[in-house]
Design an enzyme around this catalytic site. Structure first.
Site, mmCIF file in Angstrom:
data_model
loop_
_atom_site.group_PDB
_atom_site.id
_atom_site.type_symbol
_atom_site.label_atom_id
_atom_site.label_comp_id
_atom_site.label_asym_id
_atom_site.label_seq_id
_atom_site.Cartn_x
_atom_site.Cartn_y
_atom_site.Cartn_z
ATOM 1 C CG HIS A 160 -4.278 9.795 0.411
ATOM 2 N ND1 HIS A 160 -2.912 9.834 0.081
ATOM 3 C CD2 HIS A 160 -4.312 9.645 1.618
ATOM 4 C CE1 HIS A 160 -2.217 9.315 0.633
ATOM 5 N NE2 HIS A 160 -3.386 9.292 1.776
ATOM 6 C CG ASP A 164 -2.024 1.231 1.554
ATOM 7 O OD1 ASP A 164 -2.778 1.557 1.256
ATOM 8 O OD2 ASP A 164 -1.113 2.364 1.833
ATOM 9 C CE1 TYR A 196 0.748 8.207 2.453
ATOM 10 C CE2 TYR A 196 0.835 5.797 1.751
ATOM 11 C CZ TYR A 196 0.091 6.482 2.680
ATOM 12 O OH TYR A 196 -0.733 6.376 3.546
ATOM 13 C CE LYS A 240 -3.639 4.954 0.405
ATOM 14 N NZ LYS A 240 -2.194 4.385 0.846
#
Length: 278
Positions: A106, A43, A48, A73
Site C-alpha cells: 500500500h 479494489d 480501509y 493491499k
C-alpha cells in the site's frame, strides 16, 4: 469490459470500483450496487477496514468468483515477510476467497522488501494471480524493481487529468508495469466537475466532465477505480466505453497536467510520520 494485459499475461479490467473511505457498514450495500451496475473489479485494502463487506457482497451476488477481479493491499503495520504473509491469509478470510487477483504494497514505508517477498510467495502458491505496489514514486519504484525476482505488475498512483504521472510512466514501461489510478476524478479538487475544458469536450460527445476524464485515462491505458456511494453515479462512471476522444481532444487534456499531487507529498517528513503512525 475492456481489459489490459499485465506483464505475466493476466487480463485485468481497465475499469473497477474503489471502496476507499466507504464506511464498513455501507460497504456491502455499495459493492452490491456496483456489481448490479456491471462492475467486476473491486479494489479494497487492509487499511480501509471494509474487506469483509466486499467479501459478503461478492459471496451473496451469486456470480462465480472467477468472474471477479479482486484487489487488496498490505498496510505498513503488516510490513515484513512473515507479518505480511500472515496478513494476506487474514485478508483472504475476510474476503471469503482462496485467492485475490491482485495484491499490492500500500505504501513505500516499513520493510516493504520483506512484504514484497511475502507477496511473491503468495503469488507462487496461487494465493494471488498478480502482485504490485502502490504509491511508489520513481526512486522507490526503480530501487524495488532492480532487486526483486518478480517485477511489479501494477503501480497504483494518484492519477488524473491534473497529475498524469508522465515521468513515472517512462520508467514503468522499462519493467512492463501498468499504471492504476487512485482518485481518477481528483476527489473533485481544482473545480474538477465544473472544469470548462472537461465540460466543453464532454459536451461534444454527450458526456459529463467526469466521464470525459475517465475516458481520457482509459484511452491512455490507465486502469481506473472511481468511487461513489450513489448507484446513479456508479452507472455514469461505468458508461464510458461508447465513445472515443479525438486525438485533438486527447492533446488538449494532456495539457491539463500539472505534474504534482493535489493531496499528499510522500517526501514530506510530516506526511511520512503521519502515514507510518496511521
Amino acid at each position: 469490459m475492456q481489459t489490459v494485459k499485465l506483464n505475466n499475461g493476466i487480463e485485468m479490467p481497465i475499469l473497477g470500483y474503489g471502496v476507499f473511505l466507504v464506511d464498513p457498514k455501507e460497504c456491502e450495500r455499495c459493492v452490491t450496487d456496483a456489481i448490479n451496475t456491471g462492475y467486476r473489479m473491486i479494489d479494497t485494502a487492509q487499511a480501509y477496514y471494509n474487506e469483509e463487506g466486499v467479501g459478503e457482497a461478492i459471496k451473496k451476488s451469486g456470480i462465480k468468483r472467477e468472474e471477479f477481479f479482486l484487489v487488496t493491499k498490505v498496510w505498513i503495520t503488516n510490513s515484513g515477510e512473515e507479518k505480511a504473509y500472515k496478513s494476506i491469509d487474514e485478508s483472504l478470510k475476510k474476503l471469503k476467497t482462496d485467492y485475490v487477483d491482485l495484491i499490492l504494497i500500500h505504501q513505500p514505508f516499513g520493510d516493504y522488501y520483506g512484504t514484497y517477498r511475502a507477496m511473491q510467495r503468495a503469488y507462487m502458491e496461487g494465493k494471488a494471480r498478480a502482485i504490485g505496489v502502490s504509491n511508489f514514486f520513481p526512486d522507490r519504484y526503480i530501487d524495488l524493481c532492480n532487486f526483486v525476482e518478480i517485477k511489479p505488475m501494477i503501480n497504483q498512483m494518484e492519477t488524473h487529468v491534473f497529475q498524469q504521472q508522465k515521468v513515472l510512466r517512462e520508467y514503468m514501461q522499462k519493467f512492463g508495469t501498468r499504471l492504476m489510478s487512485w482518485s481518477p476524478m481528483a476527489r473533485g479538487e481544482n473545480n474538477f466537475f465544473n472544469n470548462e475544458i472537461l465540460k466543453s469536450i464532454g459536451a461534444k460527445y454527450g458526456k459529463t466532465a467526469a466521464q470525459t476524464a475517465l475516458r481520457f485515462l482509459t484511452q491512455e491505458d490507465v486502469i481506473v477505480i472511481p468511487k461513489s456511494t450513489h448507484k446513479e453515479r456508479m452507472a455514469e462512471n461505468f458508461n464510458i466505453f461508447d465513445f472515443e476522444l479525438s486525438k485533438e481532444d486527447m492533446e488538449t487534456l494532456k495539457n491539463l497536467d500539472k505534474g504534482e499531487s493535489l493531496f499528499v507529498n510522500h517526501y514530506d517528513p510530516k506526511f511520512a510520520e503521519y502515514i507510518i503512525n496511521y
